[in-house]
Each structure stands twice: as C-alpha cells, then as structure tokens.
Scaffold this active site. Structure first.
Site, PDB file in Angstrom:
ATOM      1  CG  HIS A  24       0.098   0.220   2.782  1.00 39.54           C
ATOM      2  ND1 HIS A  24       0.486  -1.473   3.549  1.00 39.54           N
ATOM      3  CD2 HIS A  24       0.073   0.845   3.246  1.00 39.54           C
ATOM      4  CE1 HIS A  24       0.777  -0.558   4.259  1.00 39.54           C
ATOM      5  NE2 HIS A  24       0.787   0.522   4.452  1.00 39.54           N
ATOM      6  CG  ASP A  26       1.156   4.958   5.455  1.00 41.04           C
ATOM      7  OD1 ASP A  26       0.918   4.036   5.005  1.00 41.04           O
ATOM      8  OD2 ASP A  26       2.558   4.892   5.402  1.00 41.04           O
ATOM      9  CG  HIS A  70       4.719   0.812   2.805  1.00 40.36           C
ATOM     10  ND1 HIS A  70       4.171   2.027   2.308  1.00 40.36           N
ATOM     11  CD2 HIS A  70       4.407   0.957   4.833  1.00 40.36           C
ATOM     12  CE1 HIS A  70       3.070   2.623   3.743  1.00 40.36           C
ATOM     13  NE2 HIS A  70       3.816   1.790   4.522  1.00 40.36           N
ATOM     14  NE  ARG A 104       2.390   4.494   9.524  1.00 40.55           N
ATOM     15  CZ  ARG A 104       1.438   5.371   9.858  1.00 40.55           C
ATOM     16  NH1 ARG A 104       0.577   5.673  10.155  1.00 40.55           N
ATOM     17  NH2 ARG A 104       0.789   5.177   8.630  1.00 40.55           N
TER      18      ARG A 104
END
Ligand code: SIN
Length: 294
Positions: A104, A106, A262, A277
């Site tokens: 995907h 993000d 990723h 994150r």
C-alpha cells in the site's frame, strides 16, 4: 565517537531505491544545509534510514516537523500523550494480522495523502518483521511507451472500505491487542486520483495504485479494472523493483508515499515488535498528463 564530530555519509543501494545515512544526530535540528542534502537524497532514493538514533517522542515530532506539517492519520488510535504519533505494536502473544501487511501507499484514499511516513524502531524481533518497499518510478519507466501512453490519462478509484469499512477486514478480525483500530462507515467513501502521478517536487512520474486501497479504474468495468490493476500490482511489486528493509532498534526510516509502496512482513510470532510512526501532510496527486476537457 562524538556524533557532532562525524560527517554525514549517504550510502545508496544499487538501483536507486533506498539509502542509509550515518553521521547525523537526529535528536537535534539539522542545520539547513544538512537538511537540504538529506531532502535531496530522499527525493532521489525515496527511502532513507538512519541507524542508531535513540529519540524521545518530542524529538521524533521535532524531526517530523522539519519535513512539513503533521499528516492526518484516520482509523488508528494514536498515543494518548502524543496525538501525532501512532504506536505500531504487535504483542508477543498476538494472533491478529500484521498491521500494514499488504502492499500500500499510506492513506492513498485521502484527497491529500501524506507525502511521507516516518517510522522509528523501538523493539525489533530477532527474526522477521522486515518492511518491503517497491519503487513506483522504476516500475513506470520499465513499461513500454505504448502502454505508458494508454495509462497516462487514466484515473483510479481509491477507498479505505476493504480494510477500515464498518464491515471491512479490521472490523471482523479478532485477536488484536497491540493497536486500537477504529473501523468506520466513512471508510466507504471513494476518492479518484491519477493512476500515474507526477511527483510534486521532482516532476518524476510514478504508478500510483496499490492493492489495499485502489478499487477500480474510472470508466472501466469491474472485470477490466481487475485485469489492469492485477497486472499493475504484480508488475510494481516484481522483485527487481523491491527493497527488503531489515530493522534494528533505534533505526529511523522514512519513505515517500508519492512514489513507492510498502508492505510490512510477519514471521515473528512469539516476539514483540514496537515502532513509532508519524506522517507528513501531502498535496492532491497531480496527473502526468492533464485530460482534455472536451
Ligand atoms: C505501516 O504500514 O505503516 C507499517 C510498516 C511496518 O510496520 O513495517
């Protein structure tokens, strides 16, 4: 050795996707010339990692803000104390799927998806837990001119419905203990983006579709969409465009959502994995070729 006395070293991977940077201390603001050099390396290599960077939450936030404003992170609950930091945690005894465990980019279903994502490793299992990255620019360049010509004006439909919808994957999954995911009916909304995206800073074209959030191609039937997207997903994630990233505690890694995908891998059941994150806000994806208005 005193970090301040070290000099920055950028070691790029062969093929161009990914570079390791040493000799910097990310817990303090980077000098403008250094930051400019790091940003140039980021635009060239799309994935950067900095080993051995112990950072507090405040330092991670301050580092993030050197790249732009915080992005919006829907459907996952951030740290109560730091609303811009999400803890990506999988407990040792957890049976739920790996968060982010499919290819995907993000939040590609957002009108303005995050430009980049920053992940700082705290606890890394002794085996497994690598993150894969795929270069959407190289995948685009590898296509024939005739196929590129056909793809360039197309637009793709993106939605969070499959993972985050009220009846989506996470709503039905059991056994998640490390993170709080909040599925919602809002996830059924659809956003249309160019299938080939022009990078806002470099102007480079990249394929901008992914198997988690891209649900169709505008104007195509379901079968036609599935055939074209199936081909593109396989092409983009072919081994020659992929870099497998091995983590270590205190490593900070950032990636460019505008031109790469990723995929978090598993293989560490029985061990804990914890990373922090943040995202940096992006802009609305621009097409490689604007469509004729008539
Ligand atoms: C993510 O997709 O943000 C998670 C990546 C990872 O945990 O390796």
């Amino acid at each position: 050795m005193d970090r301040a006395a070290q000099t920055m070293m950028i070691r790029a991977r062969p093929g161009g996707l990914g570079a390791k940077i040493t000799g910097l201390d990310l817990s303090a603001p980077l000098a403008p010339a250094t930051l400019a050099e790091v940003k140039a390396a980021f635009l060239r290599h799309a994935v950067l990692w900095f080993p051995d960077q112990p950072l507090t939450h405040e330092a991670l936030q301050a580092f993030t803000l050197q790249w732009g404003q915080f992005g919006r992170d829907p459907y996952i609950r951030p740290l109560d104390s730091h609303p811009h930091i999400v803890e990506v945690r999988r407990d040792a005894g957890e049976t739920a799927s790996v968060f982010g465990g499919a290819w995907h980019s993000d939040w590609s279903f957002e009108a303005e998806p995050p430009a980049l994502t920053i992940l700082h490793a705290k606890i890394i299992p002794p085996q497994g837990g690598d993150t894969l990255f795929a270069d959407g620019r190289a995948a685009w360049r590898a296509l024939s001119p005739a196929f590129q010509e056909m793809l360039a004006p197309l637009r793709a439909r993106h939605s969070a419905t499959r993972p985050y919808g009220a009846r989506g994957f996470y709503a039905q999954e059991k056994g998640r203990t490390g993170m709080t995911i909040a599925p919602s009916a809002e996830a059924d909304e659809v956003m249309v983006h160019p299938l080939v995206r022009r990078h806002p800073e470099t102007g480079d074209p990249a394929l901008f579709v992914n198997p988690v959030y891209t649900i169709g191609v505008e104007g195509f039937s379901a079968d036609e969409s599935a055939a074209l997207l199936g081909f593109l997903f396989a092409h983009m994630t072919a081994e020659r465009f992929v870099y497998r990233h091995r983590w270590a505690p205190n490593m900070l890694t950032l990636w460019d959502n505008r031109c790469c995908l990723h995929n978090a891998t598993g293989g560490y059941d029985g061990y804990e994995r914890v990373l922090h994150r943040t995202t940096v806000a992006g802009t609305a994806p621009a097409a490689l070729k604007e469509r004729a208005l008539n």
